[in-house]
Design a protein around this motif. Sequence first.
Motif, mmCIF file in Angstrom:
data_model
loop_
_atom_site.group_PDB
_atom_site.id
_atom_site.type_symbol
_atom_site.label_atom_id
_atom_site.label_comp_id
_atom_site.label_asym_id
_atom_site.label_seq_id
_atom_site.Cartn_x
_atom_site.Cartn_y
_atom_site.Cartn_z
ATOM 1 N N SER A 93 0.782 -0.976 0.087
ATOM 2 C CA SER A 93 0.606 0.043 0.115
ATOM 3 C C SER A 93 0.701 1.359 0.192
ATOM 4 O O SER A 93 2.053 1.152 0.102
ATOM 5 C CB SER A 93 -1.130 -0.555 0.656
ATOM 6 O OG SER A 93 -0.301 0.063 2.636
ATOM 7 N N GLY A 96 -0.167 5.813 3.288
ATOM 8 C CA GLY A 96 -1.225 5.770 4.324
ATOM 9 C C GLY A 96 -2.461 5.463 3.887
ATOM 10 O O GLY A 96 -2.997 5.508 4.273
ATOM 11 N N SER A 97 -2.187 5.036 2.698
ATOM 12 C CA SER A 97 -4.232 4.633 1.891
ATOM 13 C C SER A 97 -3.992 3.277 2.078
ATOM 14 O O SER A 97 -3.441 2.180 2.695
ATOM 15 C CB SER A 97 -3.600 4.185 0.428
ATOM 16 O OG SER A 97 -4.807 3.263 0.104
ATOM 17 N N ALA A 98 -5.644 2.951 2.859
ATOM 18 C CA ALA A 98 -6.168 1.934 2.861
ATOM 19 C C ALA A 98 -6.150 0.212 2.352
ATOM 20 O O ALA A 98 -6.531 -0.415 2.302
ATOM 21 C CB ALA A 98 -6.987 1.995 4.084
ATOM 22 N N LYS A 99 -5.918 1.072 1.355
ATOM 23 C CA LYS A 99 -6.030 0.160 0.390
ATOM 24 C C LYS A 99 -5.204 -0.508 -0.001
ATOM 25 O O LYS A 99 -3.523 -0.205 -0.400
ATOM 26 C CB LYS A 99 -5.963 1.187 -1.302
ATOM 27 C CG LYS A 99 -6.368 -0.239 -2.456
ATOM 28 C CD LYS A 99 -7.289 0.966 -3.542
ATOM 29 C CE LYS A 99 -7.080 -0.072 -4.849
ATOM 30 N NZ LYS A 99 -7.820 1.039 -6.257
ATOM 31 N N LEU A 100 -5.115 -2.054 0.197
ATOM 32 C CA LEU A 100 -4.011 -3.174 -0.454
ATOM 33 C C LEU A 100 -4.038 -3.381 -1.452
ATOM 34 O O LEU A 100 -4.542 -3.781 -2.366
ATOM 35 C CB LEU A 100 -4.515 -4.367 0.933
ATOM 36 C CG LEU A 100 -3.442 -4.124 2.362
ATOM 37 C CD1 LEU A 100 -3.531 -4.756 3.384
ATOM 38 C CD2 LEU A 100 -2.283 -3.826 2.104
ATOM 39 N N PHE A 102 -2.496 -7.027 -3.550
ATOM 40 C CA PHE A 102 -1.810 -7.743 -3.129
ATOM 41 C C PHE A 102 -1.230 -9.324 -4.670
ATOM 42 O O PHE A 102 -1.996 -9.080 -5.684
ATOM 43 C CB PHE A 102 -3.093 -9.598 -2.505
ATOM 44 C CG PHE A 102 -4.050 -9.288 -1.518
ATOM 45 C CD1 PHE A 102 -4.655 -7.688 -1.571
ATOM 46 C CD2 PHE A 102 -3.075 -9.571 -0.072
ATOM 47 C CE1 PHE A 102 -5.141 -7.454 -0.087
ATOM 48 C CE2 PHE A 102 -3.358 -9.703 0.655
ATOM 49 C CZ PHE A 102 -4.535 -9.090 0.999
#
Lengths: 112, 114
Positions: A93, A96-100, A102
Amino acid sequence: QQQVRQSPQSLTVWEGETAILNCSYENSAFDYFPWYQQFPGEGPALLISILSVSNKKEDGRFTIFFNKREKKLSLHIADSQPGDSATYFCAASKGGSAKLIFGEGTKLTVSS
Amino acid sequence: NAGVIQTPRHKVTGKGQEATLWCEPISGHSAVFWYRQTIVQGLEFLTYFRNQAPIDDSGMPKERFSAQMPNQSHSTLKIQSTQPQDSAVYLCASSPLTGAETLYFGSGTRLTVL
């Protein structure tokens, strides 16, 4: 476009050996890299993570090595146990983005 | 602590039907995420709530998918007019933090669209 790539797709090691799982990424803005472990029928579980300001992170038998210049990292599992047999996902990520994001996962089998 | 609870564990729908998936996050966690997992596409981010407010839905297919979080104890993912390509394991996760750190995933709902 796969932003996070993992290799190998599958890996078999003997009990007691060190398993090495590889991960690479494309976006230089990525700064947080967790590894998740997933057993069949369960959701992924956070195993260990590293920030891009570090080049190594250890937690028991699990170690992340991180190379920012090459945009590569690896997960080393020392003294592999049959209970470590699972699929391992590298994720990333940025800022500080919450989006992972994968990777495709590496299926690890530890044989006794 | 029962962890993130997702119901149902399995759901089978016919093409064109509606499917609603439920998620109960860990009590006290401020962030809730939805991911989709398939063999072909892997783990894909769908959407994210923080303190019940929608923050990022960039992964949501725009036309048939919607997610809500009416209160801090549950979130729903609704798929209208389901299609076979919607077949996947839908995973809900919660986090005590506002970023991507330490996501706690549920066991998922396996949706099969016939």
